[in-house]
Design a protein around this motif. Structure first.
Motif, PDB file in Angstrom:
ATOM      1  N   ASN A  65      12.525  30.700  66.270  1.00 21.64           N
ATOM      2  CA  ASN A  65      11.306  30.195  65.639  1.00 21.64           C
ATOM      3  C   ASN A  65      10.560  31.345  64.961  1.00 21.64           C
ATOM      4  O   ASN A  65      11.130  32.419  64.743  1.00 21.64           O
ATOM      5  CB  ASN A  65      10.439  29.470  66.678  1.00 21.64           C
ATOM      6  N   GLY A  66       9.303  31.134  64.638  1.00 21.78           N
ATOM      7  CA  GLY A  66       8.533  32.172  63.966  1.00 21.78           C
ATOM      8  C   GLY A  66       8.438  33.449  64.789  1.00 21.78           C
ATOM      9  O   GLY A  66       8.489  34.564  64.250  1.00 21.78           O
ATOM     10  N   HIS A  67       8.299  33.289  66.101  1.00 24.41           N
ATOM     11  CA  HIS A  67       8.243  34.477  66.974  1.00 24.41           C
ATOM     12  C   HIS A  67       9.510  35.313  66.862  1.00 24.41           C
ATOM     13  O   HIS A  67       9.471  36.533  66.944  1.00 24.41           O
ATOM     14  CB  HIS A  67       8.025  34.061  68.430  1.00 24.41           C
ATOM     15  N   TRP A  70       9.123  37.450  63.822  1.00 20.64           N
ATOM     16  CA  TRP A  70       8.304  38.631  64.111  1.00 20.64           C
ATOM     17  C   TRP A  70       9.134  39.716  64.799  1.00 20.64           C
ATOM     18  O   TRP A  70       9.110  40.878  64.429  1.00 20.64           O
ATOM     19  CB  TRP A  70       7.148  38.261  65.057  1.00 20.64           C
ATOM     20  N   PHE A  92      -3.210  34.531  64.632  1.00 18.36           N
ATOM     21  CA  PHE A  92      -1.791  34.833  64.482  1.00 18.36           C
ATOM     22  C   PHE A  92      -1.516  36.312  64.247  1.00 18.36           C
ATOM     23  O   PHE A  92      -0.509  36.841  64.709  1.00 18.36           O
ATOM     24  CB  PHE A  92      -1.139  33.898  63.450  1.00 18.36           C
ATOM     25  N   CYS A 140      -0.819  38.039  57.854  1.00 21.34           N
ATOM     26  CA  CYS A 140      -0.390  36.649  57.683  1.00 21.34           C
ATOM     27  C   CYS A 140      -0.951  36.132  56.365  1.00 21.34           C
ATOM     28  O   CYS A 140      -2.156  36.243  56.126  1.00 21.34           O
ATOM     29  CB  CYS A 140      -0.919  35.771  58.817  1.00 21.34           C
ATOM     30  N   ILE A 142      -1.256  33.068  55.602  1.00 16.03           N
ATOM     31  CA  ILE A 142      -2.206  32.098  56.144  1.00 16.03           C
ATOM     32  C   ILE A 142      -2.271  32.274  57.648  1.00 16.03           C
ATOM     33  O   ILE A 142      -1.235  32.314  58.311  1.00 16.03           O
ATOM     34  CB  ILE A 142      -1.783  30.652  55.818  1.00 16.03           C
ATOM     35  N   THR A 144      -2.932  30.359  60.744  1.00 15.67           N
ATOM     36  CA  THR A 144      -2.857  28.938  61.001  1.00 15.67           C
ATOM     37  C   THR A 144      -3.940  28.462  61.967  1.00 15.67           C
ATOM     38  O   THR A 144      -4.195  27.270  62.083  1.00 15.67           O
ATOM     39  CB  THR A 144      -1.461  28.610  61.550  1.00 15.67           C
ATOM     40  N   ASP A 169       3.661  37.658  56.924  1.00 18.72           N
ATOM     41  CA  ASP A 169       4.073  36.453  57.637  1.00 18.72           C
ATOM     42  C   ASP A 169       3.690  35.259  56.758  1.00 18.72           C
ATOM     43  O   ASP A 169       2.500  35.010  56.538  1.00 18.72           O
ATOM     44  CB  ASP A 169       3.345  36.422  58.997  1.00 18.72           C
ATOM     45  N   ILE A 171       4.850  32.129  57.409  1.00 17.46           N
ATOM     46  CA  ILE A 171       5.392  31.004  58.184  1.00 17.46           C
ATOM     47  C   ILE A 171       4.618  29.720  57.887  1.00 17.46           C
ATOM     48  O   ILE A 171       5.203  28.645  57.813  1.00 17.46           O
ATOM     49  CB  ILE A 171       5.381  31.346  59.692  1.00 17.46           C
ATOM     50  N   ALA A 172       3.299  29.827  57.682  1.00 14.24           N
ATOM     51  CA  ALA A 172       2.487  28.623  57.431  1.00 14.24           C
ATOM     52  C   ALA A 172       2.215  28.414  55.948  1.00 14.24           C
ATOM     53  O   ALA A 172       1.418  27.559  55.589  1.00 14.24           O
ATOM     54  CB  ALA A 172       1.172  28.722  58.193  1.00 14.24           C
ATOM     55  N   GLN A 194      10.270  25.218  60.034  1.00 14.65           N
ATOM     56  CA  GLN A 194       9.643  23.950  60.446  1.00 14.65           C
ATOM     57  C   GLN A 194       8.276  23.629  59.872  1.00 14.65           C
ATOM     58  O   GLN A 194       7.627  22.698  60.324  1.00 14.65           O
ATOM     59  CB  GLN A 194       9.548  23.926  61.981  1.00 14.65           C
ATOM     60  N   LYS A 195       7.808  24.393  58.903  1.00 13.59           N
ATOM     61  CA  LYS A 195       6.476  24.067  58.367  1.00 13.59           C
ATOM     62  C   LYS A 195       6.622  23.645  56.910  1.00 13.59           C
ATOM     63  O   LYS A 195       7.103  22.557  56.652  1.00 13.59           O
ATOM     64  CB  LYS A 195       5.534  25.240  58.603  1.00 13.59           C
TER      65      LYS A 195
HETATM   66  C1  LIG Z   1       3.543  28.794  63.398  1.00 15.85           C
HETATM   67  C2  LIG Z   1       3.258  30.224  63.088  1.00 15.85           C
HETATM   68  C3  LIG Z   1       3.851  31.271  63.791  1.00 15.85           C
HETATM   69  C4  LIG Z   1       4.705  31.058  64.989  1.00 15.85           C
HETATM   70  O1  LIG Z   1       5.803  30.292  64.736  1.00 15.85           O
HETATM   71  P1  LIG Z   1       6.651  29.696  65.974  1.00 15.85           P
HETATM   72  O2  LIG Z   1       7.736  28.959  65.293  1.00 15.85           O
HETATM   73  O3  LIG Z   1       5.714  28.809  66.731  1.00 15.85           O
HETATM   74  O4  LIG Z   1       7.130  30.825  66.783  1.00 15.85           O
HETATM   75  C5  LIG Z   1       3.599  32.555  63.371  1.00 15.85           C
HETATM   76  N1  LIG Z   1       2.794  32.805  62.331  1.00 15.85           N
HETATM   77  C6  LIG Z   1       2.180  31.823  61.645  1.00 15.85           C
HETATM   78  C7  LIG Z   1       1.287  32.174  60.501  1.00 15.85           C
HETATM   79  C8  LIG Z   1       2.384  30.505  62.000  1.00 15.85           C
HETATM   80  O5  LIG Z   1       1.760  29.520  61.337  1.00 15.85           O
END
Ligand SMILES: *Cc1c(COP(=O)(O)O)cnc(C)c1O
Length: 388
Positions: A65-67, A70, A92, A140, A142, A144, A169, A171-172, A194-195
């Motif tokens: 996942n996002g972690h 990282w 985040f 980041c 964004i 989140t 980052d 991710i969002a 997943q986002k």
């Molecule tokens: C969701 C998110 C994460 C973590 O992602 P996971 O899939 O829950 O590990 C990290 N950074 C940002 C900005 C996010 O929105």
């Protein structure tokens, strides 16, 4: 009448609703993983992900996942004892900082509260680092939790000639907001499936420039090594073992939808519209209720994929929306008063009709629970009409 047993609708900032096409793409037995069609599909995903991020940089894909993203970035680009400057606008950045600290990286946090990172402060800090101890600036795009959006090109400019890597980052934000990795001078970019990428959770992506590749931190282990994955030609090399077969098909379908069917520009415009509709609704709700307010005051600092707000009785409202209408809203993660805060996600596969449904359900819940509010839905409809 309860709709809670219908199709559940997630308006939480990840995972986002899966398109039916993506769900269908996964419903298949596992094929041969030593060649054949899957290898081609995987290569297409790899190429499309670079197109999505606006880059010709290297890309490593991970089951995670996002972690995991990282962890992969931290351990490839940094070494034990290195200094990293983390720009925090909410939760985040703090979480990311903790993952770096746990690996023995010396982290300095710069906290901007619920505002976007201030490029002037960043420029000032780096100007003082004449010995170039800071090896990376982490931010980041964004956050989140607060729904703050950082101005990545402005931060790159603020870094000037300082040799620290700019690590973002997304991710969002990827798939929802513009990201031009090469043009903006981003060295390392992190995202997940997943986002905004409209696939199930389970895959993390890390893009890295040649400058970042040259760092070769001493924290990396063979499994996390990004060079091997980026140089892969066989499936097991891309994934350091068995590929996540059905997820690869899902991501392939989602990227077709995003890049080829809707188009990335159109997707960004749609997310911008969904965000502005949300802000109009919240501003109007707040007319008769000073307790209702957007978390990010400055429009220029607001995310297009998620909106955080304070709202009295948010916990009760969230429960009402879930049980009465099958709508799940985001919790007030990191808010001063989480029970009276919530987040409305508008990321990924969301139409205007669905989002008006989300806002209408919230408004209906406020009526049912006697939470004072102004006519938010009416304002939201106006904004959507203006933009059509
Ligand atoms: C969701 C998110 C994460 C973590 O992602 P996971 O899939 O829950 O590990 C990290 N950074 C940002 C900005 C996010 O929105």
């Amino acid at each position: 009448m309860s709709f809670s047993h219908g199709r559940p609708f997630l308006a939480i900032p990840g995972p986002s609703p899966l398109p039916d096409r993506v769900i269908r793409a996964m419903a298949r037995p596992s094929p041969d993983i030593y060649g054949g069609e899957l290898l081609e599909v995987n290569r297409q995903v790899h190429a499309d992900l670079r197109r999505l991020a606006g880059t010709t940089a290297s890309l490593a894909m991970y089951i995670g996942n996002g972690h995991a993203g990282w962890e992969a970035a931290n351990s490839n680009m940094l070494s034990r004892g290195d200094h990293a400057l983390v720009l925090c606008s909410g939760q985040f950045g703090q979480f990311w900082a903790q993952t770096a600290e746990a690996r023995g990286i010396h982290v300095e946090r710069m906290d901007f509260g619920t505002a976007a990172p201030n490029p002037l402060r960043v420029a000032e800090r780096l100007a003082h680092d004449t010995a170039h101890k800071i090896k990376a600036v982490l931010v980041c795009q964004i956050d989140t939790a607060t729904s703050v959006r950082a101005d990545i090109p402005a931060l790159r400019e603020a870094m000037g000639k300082h040799p620290a890597l700019l690590v973002v980052d997304a991710i969002a934000s990827l798939g929802c907001e513009p990201m031009l990795m090469d043009e903006w001078g981003v060295d390392v970019l992190i995202s997940a499936s997943q986002k905004g990428l409209m696939a199930p959770p389970g895959m993390a992506y890390v893009w890295f420039s040649d400058r970042a590749k040259a760092r070769q931190g001493d924290l990396v282990t063979p499994y996390w090594d990004w060079t091997q994955r980026a140089a892969a030609t066989e499936l097991w090399q891309y994934w350091s073992g068995t590929p996540p077969v059905q997820l690869v098909y899902a991501q392939h379908e989602a990227l077709q939808m995003l890049l080829n069917d809707e188009g990335l520009d159109a997707a960004c415009i749609r997310h911008d519209a969904l965000a502005r509709v949300t802000w109009a609704a919240v501003d109007a709700w707040s007319l008769y209720s000073p307790g209702i307010a957007l978390t990010v005051a400055n429009r220029d600092h607001r995310a297009r994929s998620v909106t955080a707000l304070s709202l009295p009785h948010a916990n009760r409202l969230r429960a009402w929306c879930e049980t009465k209408a099958g709508l799940t809203l985001g919790i007030g993660l990191g808010a001063d008063d989480p029970a009276n805060a919530l987040r409305i996600a508008h990321m990924g596969h969301i139409s205007g009709q669905q989002h008006l449904g989300t806002l209408a359900t919230i408004e209906a819940g406020m009526v049912a629970l006697d939470i004072p509010h102004g006519p938010g839905l009416a304002e939201a409809v106006k904004v959507l009409t203006d933009m059509a």
